[in-house]
Design an enzyme around this catalytic site. Structure first.
Site, PDB file in Angstrom:
ATOM      1  N   ASP A  13       9.280   2.393  -0.189  1.00 24.24           N
ATOM      2  CA  ASP A  13      10.323   3.200   0.439  1.00 24.24           C
ATOM      3  C   ASP A  13      11.606   2.409   0.691  1.00 24.24           C
ATOM      4  O   ASP A  13      12.332   2.666   1.648  1.00 24.24           O
ATOM      5  CB  ASP A  13       9.834   3.817   1.761  1.00 24.24           C
ATOM      6  N   GLU A  14      11.901   1.467  -0.170  1.00 23.77           N
ATOM      7  CA  GLU A  14      13.099   0.631   0.019  1.00 23.77           C
ATOM      8  C   GLU A  14      14.346   1.290  -0.542  1.00 23.77           C
ATOM      9  O   GLU A  14      15.454   0.753  -0.401  1.00 23.77           O
ATOM     10  CB  GLU A  14      12.908  -0.738  -0.671  1.00 23.77           C
ATOM     11  N   LYS A  16      14.221   2.532  -3.922  1.00 25.73           N
ATOM     12  CA  LYS A  16      14.176   2.169  -5.341  1.00 25.73           C
ATOM     13  C   LYS A  16      14.759   3.266  -6.226  1.00 25.73           C
ATOM     14  O   LYS A  16      15.409   2.983  -7.224  1.00 25.73           O
ATOM     15  CB  LYS A  16      12.720   1.909  -5.776  1.00 25.73           C
ATOM     16  N   LYS A  18      17.221   5.440  -5.919  1.00 30.35           N
ATOM     17  CA  LYS A  18      18.676   5.415  -6.109  1.00 30.35           C
ATOM     18  C   LYS A  18      19.083   4.249  -7.012  1.00 30.35           C
ATOM     19  O   LYS A  18      19.939   4.412  -7.893  1.00 30.35           O
ATOM     20  CB  LYS A  18      19.400   5.283  -4.764  1.00 30.35           C
ATOM     21  N   GLY A  40       7.294   8.001  -4.091  1.00 30.06           N
ATOM     22  CA  GLY A  40       8.208   9.084  -3.743  1.00 30.06           C
ATOM     23  C   GLY A  40       9.630   8.589  -3.928  1.00 30.06           C
ATOM     24  O   GLY A  40      10.136   7.836  -3.112  1.00 30.06           O
ATOM     25  N   HIS A  41      10.253   8.969  -5.023  1.00 29.50           N
ATOM     26  CA  HIS A  41      11.588   8.447  -5.324  1.00 29.50           C
ATOM     27  C   HIS A  41      12.617   9.575  -5.262  1.00 29.50           C
ATOM     28  O   HIS A  41      12.514  10.560  -5.977  1.00 29.50           O
ATOM     29  CB  HIS A  41      11.583   7.755  -6.686  1.00 29.50           C
ATOM     30  N   ARG A 145     -14.721   0.609 -15.787  1.00 29.34           N
ATOM     31  CA  ARG A 145     -14.921   0.951 -17.204  1.00 29.34           C
ATOM     32  C   ARG A 145     -15.604   2.289 -17.418  1.00 29.34           C
ATOM     33  O   ARG A 145     -16.389   2.474 -18.334  1.00 29.34           O
ATOM     34  CB  ARG A 145     -15.697  -0.171 -17.921  1.00 29.34           C
ATOM     35  N   GLN A 225       5.923   1.621  -5.043  1.00 27.58           N
ATOM     36  CA  GLN A 225       5.419   0.895  -3.877  1.00 27.58           C
ATOM     37  C   GLN A 225       6.218  -0.398  -3.668  1.00 27.58           C
ATOM     38  O   GLN A 225       7.353  -0.464  -4.084  1.00 27.58           O
ATOM     39  CB  GLN A 225       3.908   0.619  -3.991  1.00 27.58           C
ATOM     40  N   THR A 240      -2.037  -0.697  -1.706  1.00 25.53           N
ATOM     41  CA  THR A 240      -2.374   0.280  -2.719  1.00 25.53           C
ATOM     42  C   THR A 240      -3.301  -0.399  -3.725  1.00 25.53           C
ATOM     43  O   THR A 240      -3.625  -1.579  -3.580  1.00 25.53           O
ATOM     44  CB  THR A 240      -1.104   0.887  -3.357  1.00 25.53           C
ATOM     45  N   ASN A 301       6.660  12.127   0.109  1.00 22.69           N
ATOM     46  CA  ASN A 301       5.446  12.751  -0.392  1.00 22.69           C
ATOM     47  C   ASN A 301       4.628  13.449   0.653  1.00 22.69           C
ATOM     48  O   ASN A 301       4.162  14.559   0.480  1.00 22.69           O
ATOM     49  CB  ASN A 301       4.549  11.630  -0.950  1.00 22.69           C
ATOM     50  N   THR A 302       4.404  12.732   1.744  1.00 19.97           N
ATOM     51  CA  THR A 302       3.423  13.202   2.724  1.00 19.97           C
ATOM     52  C   THR A 302       4.095  13.665   4.008  1.00 19.97           C
ATOM     53  O   THR A 302       3.419  14.199   4.881  1.00 19.97           O
ATOM     54  CB  THR A 302       2.438  12.065   3.065  1.00 19.97           C
ATOM     55  N   ARG A 306       7.642   7.180   9.196  1.00 17.71           N
ATOM     56  CA  ARG A 306       7.410   5.772   8.880  1.00 17.71           C
ATOM     57  C   ARG A 306       7.542   4.916  10.129  1.00 17.71           C
ATOM     58  O   ARG A 306       8.376   5.200  10.995  1.00 17.71           O
ATOM     59  CB  ARG A 306       8.406   5.294   7.828  1.00 17.71           C
TER      60      ARG A 306
HETATM   61  P1  IMO Z   1       7.175   4.352  -3.035  1.00 17.07           P
HETATM   62  O1  IMO Z   1       7.137   4.202  -4.519  1.00 17.07           O
HETATM   63  C1  IMO Z   1       5.312   3.591   0.794  1.00 17.07           C
HETATM   64  C2  IMO Z   1       0.946   3.265   0.958  1.00 17.07           C
HETATM   65  C3  IMO Z   1       0.185   4.352   1.688  1.00 17.07           C
HETATM   66  C4  IMO Z   1      -0.979   3.553   2.208  1.00 17.07           C
HETATM   67  C5  IMO Z   1      -1.255   2.569   1.074  1.00 17.07           C
HETATM   68  C6  IMO Z   1      -2.369   3.006   0.131  1.00 17.07           C
HETATM   69  O2  IMO Z   1       7.736   5.617  -2.530  1.00 17.07           O
HETATM   70  O3  IMO Z   1       7.787   3.146  -2.394  1.00 17.07           O
HETATM   71  P2  IMO Z   1      -2.487   4.839  -1.769  1.00 17.07           P
HETATM   72  O4  IMO Z   1      -2.331   6.335  -1.713  1.00 17.07           O
HETATM   73  O5  IMO Z   1      -1.511   4.160  -2.660  1.00 17.07           O
HETATM   74  O6  IMO Z   1      -3.903   4.424  -2.030  1.00 17.07           O
HETATM   75  O7  IMO Z   1      -2.178   4.350  -0.263  1.00 17.07           O
HETATM   76  O8  IMO Z   1      -0.049   2.468   0.346  1.00 17.07           O
HETATM   77  N1  IMO Z   1       1.856   3.743  -0.104  1.00 17.07           N
HETATM   78  C7  IMO Z   1       3.197   3.768  -0.011  1.00 17.07           C
HETATM   79  N2  IMO Z   1       3.997   3.469   1.024  1.00 17.07           N
HETATM   80  N3  IMO Z   1       5.861   3.958  -0.366  1.00 17.07           N
HETATM   81  C8  IMO Z   1       5.075   4.229  -1.434  1.00 17.07           C
HETATM   82  O9  IMO Z   1       5.585   4.437  -2.658  1.00 17.07           O
HETATM   83  C9  IMO Z   1       3.676   4.187  -1.266  1.00 17.07           C
HETATM   84  N4  IMO Z   1       2.613   4.428  -2.067  1.00 17.07           N
HETATM   85  C10 IMO Z   1       1.519   4.137  -1.351  1.00 17.07           C
HETATM   86  O10 IMO Z   1       0.947   4.914   2.716  1.00 17.07           O
HETATM   87  O11 IMO Z   1      -0.601   2.792   3.335  1.00 17.07           O
HETATM   88 MG    MG Z   2       7.456   6.437  -0.642  1.00 18.07          MG
END
Ligand code: IMO
Ligand code: MG
Length: 431
Positions: A13-14, A16, A18, A40-41, A145, A225, A240, A301-302, A306
């Site tokens: 969520d930095e 990315k 944009k 979530g972009h 596998r 992520q 993740t 997404n959800t 934050r």
């Molecule tokens: P973007 O690309 C922020 C977090 C989830 C959870 C952990 C594991 O938008 O930066 P998962 O569903 O991947 O197994 O969840 O990772 N998480 C993210 N947090 N931005 C995301 O993507 C994320 N994708 C997964 O909240 O803590």
């Molecule tokens: Mg996100």
């Protein structure tokens, strides 16, 4: 002319989306190489908002090739829904501008169900706070596998064998968890119902990317992520299930490491995280609340709010190393406009000792205490600034101090969600 990898330098969520969009105008090909629709972009183009979870951000730009690489886990139902949604917004998506790796692993309904079940279970294991999209279980089956891959949909005669193999793992697991047994026929139907719609996008992407590279095309690798959610380098187990660091761009696309020229890390001027896990600079007070409100810190997404805190230079310095970051795009500086003082975490204390990195152990990660330096805030606004001259002197000092602490230069500074509100210091494509 270097190919560029964009990776998150914090917990996702930095901003990315944009930055990738901004860079994609100079790129020919945009590639997703890991993760799935847990990303979530958000892109804002001429005031129009596009929200992407799975498709590469280049898809909204005519004339760009978008590639979903083998390192991604692909939910075919979600893919079709996202394509539909974007088409309704006027985006053209065809097998000519979207290519998906043959060897991409699929996310099935059973993965989503397992993900959700684990997250709701109160008695077992740790609660990660996942997006419940089935990402983790799908990667488990890939490494185990027994995954069904996109190419398998093109060979329906061999599918039954693969479904059997998958069920020989999931049947006993589900019995143990008290979940309903799965039907072989239902899984087959689930897959065959999408096959005709998804297969036209299937391509030999490693080869196509190699050709693009040899032809001197510019490739932009779009990370999802952030490095602190990396399954090896992140705050395990609160991560993740993929490698999110820049090195994953090579394996997740089928190009060797030399295809990657410039690594651009994206970092917010403060820190956020969604889901569980350690967060040394988290603010539980009204300042954290204010940052979250001003920064609209809700998941794309959800919809989850934050967690927010000060900029943690220790963590970003660490991700500069684990991703080999050449330069940073610093985003959301404007959210700090108007603060009397701003803190930056410059080190940690662990059991009374100074340390300069985040230790790997879960207990130690939970115990580290941030050491802050307090910085005076600035008067005036950075929001919407398009050159250094537009920035208050104190804001420039904040940016310079961050560069010094993290050991990487700021290549881009983003001062609002609008693409033109970007200050360019160094163009990653012209490194
Ligand atoms: P973007 O690309 C922020 C977090 C989830 C959870 C952990 C594991 O938008 O930066 P998962 O569903 O991947 O197994 O969840 O990772 N998480 C993210 N947090 N931005 C995301 O993507 C994320 N994708 C997964 O909240 O803590
Ligand atoms: Mg996100």
């Amino acid at each position: 002319m270097a190919n560029v990898v964009v990776v998150g330098a914090q917990w996702g969520d930095e901003g990315k989306g944009k930055i990738v969009d901004w860079l994609s105008t100079a790129a020919d090909v945009v590639v997703r190489f890991q993760g799935g629709h847990n990303a979530g972009h958000t892109l804002v183009i001429d005031g129009k908002v596009f929200k992407l979870a799975l498709l590469p951000s280049g898809i909204v730009r005519p004339g760009k090739l978008s590639v979903i690489g083998n390192g991604v886990v692909l939910d075919p139902h979600h893919l079709l829904a996202e394509i539909d949604k974007l088409r309704q917004q006027g985006v053209e998506i065809t097998p000519d501008n979207l290519k998906i790796a043959e060897n991409v692993s699929l996310i099935l309904a059973l993965h989503r169900e397992l993900d959700a079940h684990r997250e709701s279970a109160t008695d077992t294991g740790v609660k990660i706070g996942t997006t419940k999209r089935g990402i983790g279980p799908a990667y488990e089956d890939k490494v185990g596998r027994r995954a069904i891959r996109l190419t398998d949909l093109a060979e329906p005669d061999y599918l039954d064998e693969k479904i059997e193999r998958l069920l020989s793992h999931h049947d006993p697991l589900r019995r143990g968890l008290g979940l309903e047994p799965l039907s072989h026929a239902a899984i087959r139907d689930e897959l065959m119902s999408v096959a005709d719609k998804v297969l036209p996008y299937m391509a030999v992407t490693f080869d196509l990317l190699d050709t693009a590279r040899r032809d001197g095309k510019r490739i932009l690798f779009e990370g999802a992520q952030g490095a602190l959610l990396d399954v090896d380098h992140g705050t395990y187990p609160f991560v993740t299930s993929s490698n999110t660091v820049a090195g994953a761009a090579a394996t997740g696309s089928g190009l060797g490491p030399k295809a990657i020229g410039y690594v651009l890390g994206i970092a917010k001027a403060y820190t956020t995280r969604v889901g569980g896990g350690p967060f040394p600079t988290e603010l539980h007070d009204e300042i954290g609340q204010l940052i979250g409100d001003k920064g609209h810190e809700y998941g794309v997404n959800t919809g989850r709010r934050r967690r927010c805190g000060w900029f943690d230079a220790v963590l970003v310095r660490q991700t500069v190393k684990t991703s080999g970051i050449d330069g940073i795009a610093l985003t959301k500086l404007d959210i700090l406009d108007g603060f009397d003082e701003i803190k930056i975490c410059v080190g940690y204390k662990l059991d009374g000792k100074d340390i300069a990195y985040l230790p790997a152990g879960q207990a130690a990660q939970a115990r580290v205490e941030p050491v802050y330096e307090t910085f005076p805030g600035w008067e005036g606004a950075t929001g919407g600034a398009r050159s250094w001259a537009d920035l208050p002197a104190q804001a420039i000092k904040y940016v310079r101090y961050i560069e010094e602490l993290i050991g990487a230069p700021v290549a881009l500074l983003s001062t609002s969600p609008e693409r033109d509100d970007t200050i360019l210091v160094q163009n990653p494509f012209q490194d």
